[in-house]
Design a protein around this motif. Structure first.
Motif, mmCIF file in Angstrom:
data_model
loop_
_atom_site.group_PDB
_atom_site.id
_atom_site.type_symbol
_atom_site.label_atom_id
_atom_site.label_comp_id
_atom_site.label_asym_id
_atom_site.label_seq_id
_atom_site.Cartn_x
_atom_site.Cartn_y
_atom_site.Cartn_z
ATOM 1 N N ALA A 154 33.714 69.531 44.556
ATOM 2 C CA ALA A 154 33.357 70.803 44.310
ATOM 3 C C ALA A 154 34.169 71.918 45.232
ATOM 4 O O ALA A 154 33.000 72.913 45.917
ATOM 5 N N GLY A 155 34.917 71.107 46.619
ATOM 6 C CA GLY A 155 35.358 71.793 47.629
ATOM 7 C C GLY A 155 34.590 71.543 48.960
ATOM 8 O O GLY A 155 33.779 70.396 49.104
ATOM 9 N N GLY A 156 35.748 71.068 49.394
ATOM 10 C CA GLY A 156 35.490 70.942 51.674
ATOM 11 C C GLY A 156 34.801 72.724 51.866
ATOM 12 O O GLY A 156 34.925 72.200 52.951
ATOM 13 N N PHE A 157 33.717 73.472 51.156
ATOM 14 C CA PHE A 157 32.671 73.585 51.907
ATOM 15 C C PHE A 157 31.484 73.671 52.656
ATOM 16 O O PHE A 157 30.923 72.489 52.204
ATOM 17 N N THR A 158 31.161 74.745 53.211
ATOM 18 C CA THR A 158 29.715 74.705 53.874
ATOM 19 C C THR A 158 28.502 73.964 53.349
ATOM 20 O O THR A 158 28.367 73.919 52.186
ATOM 21 N N ILE A 201 24.320 61.615 42.254
ATOM 22 C CA ILE A 201 24.360 62.225 42.507
ATOM 23 C C ILE A 201 25.675 62.614 42.650
ATOM 24 O O ILE A 201 26.662 63.251 43.549
ATOM 25 N N GLY A 202 25.344 64.370 42.271
ATOM 26 C CA GLY A 202 26.506 65.385 43.022
ATOM 27 C C GLY A 202 26.005 65.835 44.353
ATOM 28 O O GLY A 202 25.012 66.427 44.666
ATOM 29 N N TYR A 203 27.542 65.944 45.076
ATOM 30 C CA TYR A 203 27.440 66.349 46.984
ATOM 31 C C TYR A 203 27.611 68.059 46.785
ATOM 32 O O TYR A 203 28.439 68.569 45.545
ATOM 33 N N VAL A 204 26.815 69.304 46.474
ATOM 34 C CA VAL A 204 27.225 70.175 46.254
ATOM 35 C C VAL A 204 27.184 71.364 47.553
ATOM 36 O O VAL A 204 26.447 71.562 48.523
ATOM 37 N N PRO A 205 28.512 72.322 47.986
ATOM 38 C CA PRO A 205 28.863 72.586 48.877
ATOM 39 C C PRO A 205 29.194 74.099 48.522
ATOM 40 O O PRO A 205 28.380 74.490 47.110
ATOM 41 N N ASP A 206 28.736 75.063 49.185
ATOM 42 C CA ASP A 206 28.702 76.579 48.926
ATOM 43 C C ASP A 206 29.725 76.455 47.850
ATOM 44 O O ASP A 206 31.218 76.272 47.784
#
Ligand SMILES: [Zn+2]
Length: 459
Positions: A357-361, A411-416
């Motif tokens: 979901a991208g390399g965001f915060t 499990i999904g890693y959820v960035p901003d």
């Protein structure tokens, strides 16, 4: 006396639990410190993006990416590093697409790109009257009478009122996914889809479309959101039937190609048969560099494993980083990984984390399994100092979904999520959009969760 012993016991166990919690907190601090001081994921992603570039399945760049990541990971001293063969589709875009809105003698050029998997137009392109629709259901209302021989223009925007942009993306995605196949059902000769983004600009967003084998395959492209507004306004001002569109694309599907998932492993010291993975997909669309989608997830997964290794932490359970091939246009890598995992009856994949979901915060983890989620909730306090406020119910990810029937906790890693769809599947998904610290904090979050699961299980 018994009461006294009970009290002592309670004090002792709560003291032990407290001590465990504080040692976990210090291990997690070590993980974060290590990545922020000596992280390597940013440099790896730099090479993947700037020296290799877009890595569509079957392309020479995808092959280079497999070789580069394999060689890089080999240096990290993991217990095992291996390539898992998988046949993947090979679609190529061909020469740059062309498009124009045609109204009388006026021709307004607009930015488009072919949808993944689309067929080409005839050599000189197609030109036809445009019919704008907002949904698949509307096609049925119009029927063959109104759609035959026309270009269908799907123009339902992503809903900006959803806080999580992924939800808005999901809500508009059917237009790209099955719109072209459904338009063909009513005799349309081509499809133009409004780009799946909340940004208003000139970047068309590609992505996979899926034909129906029992219906004709018609050429399909995405138009930038600015182009979509121009087209829609012209139709509104001049009336249906007055606006035509021309487009030309030369994409084609070539024979399948042999490619690979890349896997690295640290073997568990106490329960090596229980496997926990973290992964992203190594393939990307061809138009950009696949920086956020999903080079970021790949380098974070490897980094998550490397942090545990360099800190000398010895996981009880087996930990793996998996770089899946072909998420974008087939999920062949994810399916093959799960197929091989199911064949090995001596091991079990107990958990899988996907970063796609991208390399965001970092913001949260989404857990599919309710029981596991309740267990993980007890770790929330450990993550709060690092800005991860929530472990909640949520979807795992495309590449790990095939593991679901094996009972793996997904499990999904959820960035901003606010900027992801500005770049997703476009020319501007490039390395300069990556913030080093945000990328590293994500790697540490994934590493910490892997470590906690390794030590304390998933239920
Ligand atoms: Zn992706």
């Amino acid at each position: 006396m018994i009461k006294y012993l009970n009290t002592l016991f309670l004090i002792a166990t709560s003291f032990a639990a407290g001590a465990q919690q504080s040692s976990r907190a210090s291990q997690i601090k070590q993980i974060y410190d290590e990545v922020l001081l000596r992280g390597q994921c940013y440099q790896t992603l730099d090479y993947l993006c700037n020296s290799i570039g877009g890595r569509l399945s079957g392309s020479p760049q995808a092959e280079q990416a497999v070789n580069y990541m394999f060689a890089t990971i080999k240096n990290y001293g993991f217990d095992t590093v291996f390539l898992q063969p998988v046949m993947v589709p090979h679609w190529v875009r061909g020469a740059k697409e062309k498009a124009a809105i045609v109204q009388g003698k006026q021709r307004i050029e607009v930015p488009i790109c072919a949808l993944g998997g689309s067929v080409a137009t005839p050599k000189n392109g197609i030109e036809a009257e445009v019919i704008e629709v907002k949904s698949i259901a509307e096609l049925k209302t119009l029927g063959t009478e109104k759609l035959s021989g026309k270009i269908v223009f799907f123009n339902r925007p992503m809903d900006p009122t959803f806080f999580h942009t992924g939800t808005a993306y999901g809500g508009a995605g059917d237009q790209r996914g099955i719109g072209p196949a459904e338009a063909a059902r009513y005799g349309a000769i081509g499809v133009v889809v409004r780009s799946l983004t909340l940004a208003y600009d000139d970047n068309p967003h590609t992505g996979m479309t899926r034909y129906n084998d029992s219906l004709p395959k018609i050429p399909a492209c995405a138009i930038s959101t600015k182009g979509a507004e121009t087209l829609s306004n012209l139709i509104k001002n001049n009336g249906t039937g007055k606006v035509r569109m021309y487009f030309k694309q030369q994409c084609e599907t070539l024979p399948d190609v042999l490619s690979y998932n890349v896997v690295a492993e640290i073997r568990g010291s106490e329960r090596p048969d229980e496997i926990i993975i973290a992964g992203g997909h190594l393939d990307s669309w061809d138009n950009g560099q696949g920086a956020h989608d999903d080079g970021a997830g790949c380098v974070q997964s490897i980094e998550a494993l490397r942090l545990i290794k360099v800190l000398g932490l010895k996981p009880k359970r087996t930990l793996r980083a998996v770089l899946f091939m072909n998420e974008e246009n087939g999920v062949k890598g994810g399916n093959e990984y799960a197929r091989v995992a199911a064949l090995d009856k001596s091991t079990k994949h107990i958990a899988a984390i996907e970063s796609d979901a991208g390399g965001f915060t970092p913001r949260a983890f989404g857990v599919e399994d309710s029981m596991a989620m309740v267990h993980f909730k007890s770790w929330e306090e450990l993550f709060k100092p690092y800005g991860i406020e929530q472990i909640r119910k949520g979807w795992g990810g495309t590449d790990i979904s095939p593991l679901r029937p094996q009972g793996t906790v997904l499990i999904g890693y959820v960035p901003d999520s606010q900027r992801y769809f500005d770049y997703h599947h476009t020319e501007i998904d490039t390395f300069d959009k990556i913030n080093k610290r945000e990328l590293e904090l994500g790697a540490a979050a994934i590493s910490a969760l892997m470590w906690l699961m390794s030590e304390e299980g998933v239920h």
